[in-house]
Write an enzyme that holds these catalytic residues in place. Structure first.
Site, mmCIF file in Angstrom:
data_model
loop_
_atom_site.group_PDB
_atom_site.id
_atom_site.type_symbol
_atom_site.label_atom_id
_atom_site.label_comp_id
_atom_site.label_asym_id
_atom_site.label_seq_id
_atom_site.Cartn_x
_atom_site.Cartn_y
_atom_site.Cartn_z
ATOM 1 N N CYS A 18 51.064 41.902 42.080
ATOM 2 C CA CYS A 18 51.560 41.038 43.158
ATOM 3 C C CYS A 18 51.174 41.677 44.482
ATOM 4 O O CYS A 18 51.583 42.809 44.778
ATOM 5 C CB CYS A 18 53.076 40.873 43.052
ATOM 6 S SG CYS A 18 53.700 39.770 44.328
ATOM 7 N N CYS A 48 49.785 34.917 50.006
ATOM 8 C CA CYS A 48 49.701 35.355 48.602
ATOM 9 C C CYS A 48 48.545 36.351 48.424
ATOM 10 O O CYS A 48 47.370 35.997 48.597
ATOM 11 C CB CYS A 48 49.525 34.172 47.662
ATOM 12 S SG CYS A 48 49.566 34.665 45.936
HETATM 13 O O1 PYC Z 1 51.251 38.026 46.763
HETATM 14 O O2 PYC Z 1 50.161 38.288 44.888
HETATM 15 C C1 PYC Z 1 51.063 37.777 45.545
HETATM 16 C C2 PYC Z 1 51.983 36.830 44.888
HETATM 17 C C3 PYC Z 1 52.011 36.479 43.578
HETATM 18 C C4 PYC Z 1 53.039 35.546 43.422
HETATM 19 C C5 PYC Z 1 53.631 35.375 44.642
HETATM 20 N N1 PYC Z 1 52.967 36.165 45.535
#
Ligand code: PYC
Length: 338
Positions: free
Chosen positions: A90, A253
């Site tokens: 993550c 993300c």
């Molecule tokens: O930042 O890799 C990330 C992530 C995965 C799911 C939510 N955020």
């Protein structure tokens, strides 16, 4: 009464919550963080549920457990705990946890300015900058990332025929670019994108066996990325990422940005070393970049992407889990029927 107590540093990375457990977590069995993750999932998943789901967490909660380094060359280890399970990687939670660990003095890297972390997906290196005791930037070089399938035809119940790329950046992402049947994420509410993103996960998993070419244990799609136009001129593109059944990422993300960097590089839209400023649902940004190119063992072309972002501590909390209380081990509204 059995009361368990977990001390956590609370904060966010570019708007996305990170709850890092610093005391109270069990010692795990395993020589790698992936083995530790398997041990945690089989024996202690109630801890993840208790700290991520309601009433202590919520549908969009995310967190980590900070562990000591597993190998001689690393500085710290992380286990990822999410509403949807324990992800192997993550990005936003790594950036947040690195910042929190440095700012609170829990980790003192062997080489100042560089931190080496063991995570279930492998060993990663991050560069960081500090202003006094504040971490002002973390640039994390992620796992090899690649475009697995391009222009997969999916018949979506809302949009009809869509061409979707499937890319990996630590997790697999169906990436939906703007196209005749999809005008861009900015035309829809987050709740609509959540519902349609859940449907997209099912459609892709039904249509394709999405498997990491080097590791058959990494398989299946549990995320979806809807893209669109950025809300400010200093960003290149926007994305709303859905994870699992309930989570809408407030940040761009980290693994999703890595997947999109790999997708754009494979499609000739991003050069080696060129930056890609990825904007989130709420307008916050990660700066992605191709650090180098590589090949998977299977021969597939891949990139080593880096993602740069910033995190902030908002508090410190002690959470109690008393097994005799109702909802002690957490719940999500989607678990109930009415
Ligand atoms: O930042 O890799 C990330 C992530 C995965 C799911 C939510 N955020």
């Amino acid at each position: 009464m059995t009361r368990h107590s977990f001390t956590c540093i609370e904060g966010h990375t570019e708007g996305m919550p990170v709850r890092m457990v610093v005391d109270g977590a069990p010692t795990l069995a395993g020589e790698t963080m992936n083995e530790c993750r398997e041990d945690f999932v089989s024996r202690y998943d109630w801890i993840r549920r208790s700290l991520m789901l309601e009433p202590r967490g919520h549908s969009h909660m995310s967190g980590t457990v900070l562990y000591p380094p597993l190998s001689a060359e690393s500085d710290m280890s992380l286990l990822f705990i999410e509403t949807s399970g324990c992800l192997p990687m993550c990005g936003h939670a790594s950036i947040g946890s690195i910042s929190f660990a440095l700012e609170t003095g829990l980790v003192h890297p062997k080489l100042p300015g560089t931190v080496v972390i063991d995570v279930p997906a492998g060993q990663l290196t991050a560069k960081y900058e500090m202003d006094g005791s504040t971490v002002t930037s973390v640039r994390l070089t992620n796992v090899p990332s690649f475009l697995l399938y391009r222009d997969v035809e999916v018949k979506h119940p809302k949009f009809g025929q869509l061409a979707v790329d499937i890319a990996y950046g630590g997790n697999f992402y169906p990436i939906v670019e703007v196209q005749p049947n999809f005008p861009g994420c900015e035309h829809f509410t987050p709740e609509m994108l959540l519902e349609w993103g859940r449907q997209m996960q099912v459609l892709v998993n039904e249509a394709l066996d999405v498997v990491h070419p080097d590791d058959p244990d990494i398989r299946g799609v549990r995320h979806c990325m809807w893209t669109g136009a950025p809300v400010s001129n200093d960003a290149d593109a926007r994305a709303v990422v859905i994870a699992g059944d309930s989570l809408i990422d407030r940040s761009p993300c980290g693994t999703g940005t890595s997947a999109r960097v790999a997708q754009r590089h494979a499609k000739g839209l991003l050069d080696d070393g060129e930056t890609f400023i990825h904007q989130s649902l709420i307008g916050s940004c990660f700066v992605g970049r191709v650090e180098s190119t590589t090949r998977l063992k299977s021969g597939l072309e891949a990139v080593l992407p880096s993602i740069e972002g910033r995190a902030w501590i908002t508090g410190r909390a002690e959470h109690y889990v008393d097994d005799s209380q109702p909802y002690a081990h957490g719940f999500g509204l989607q678990e109930f029927s009415w």
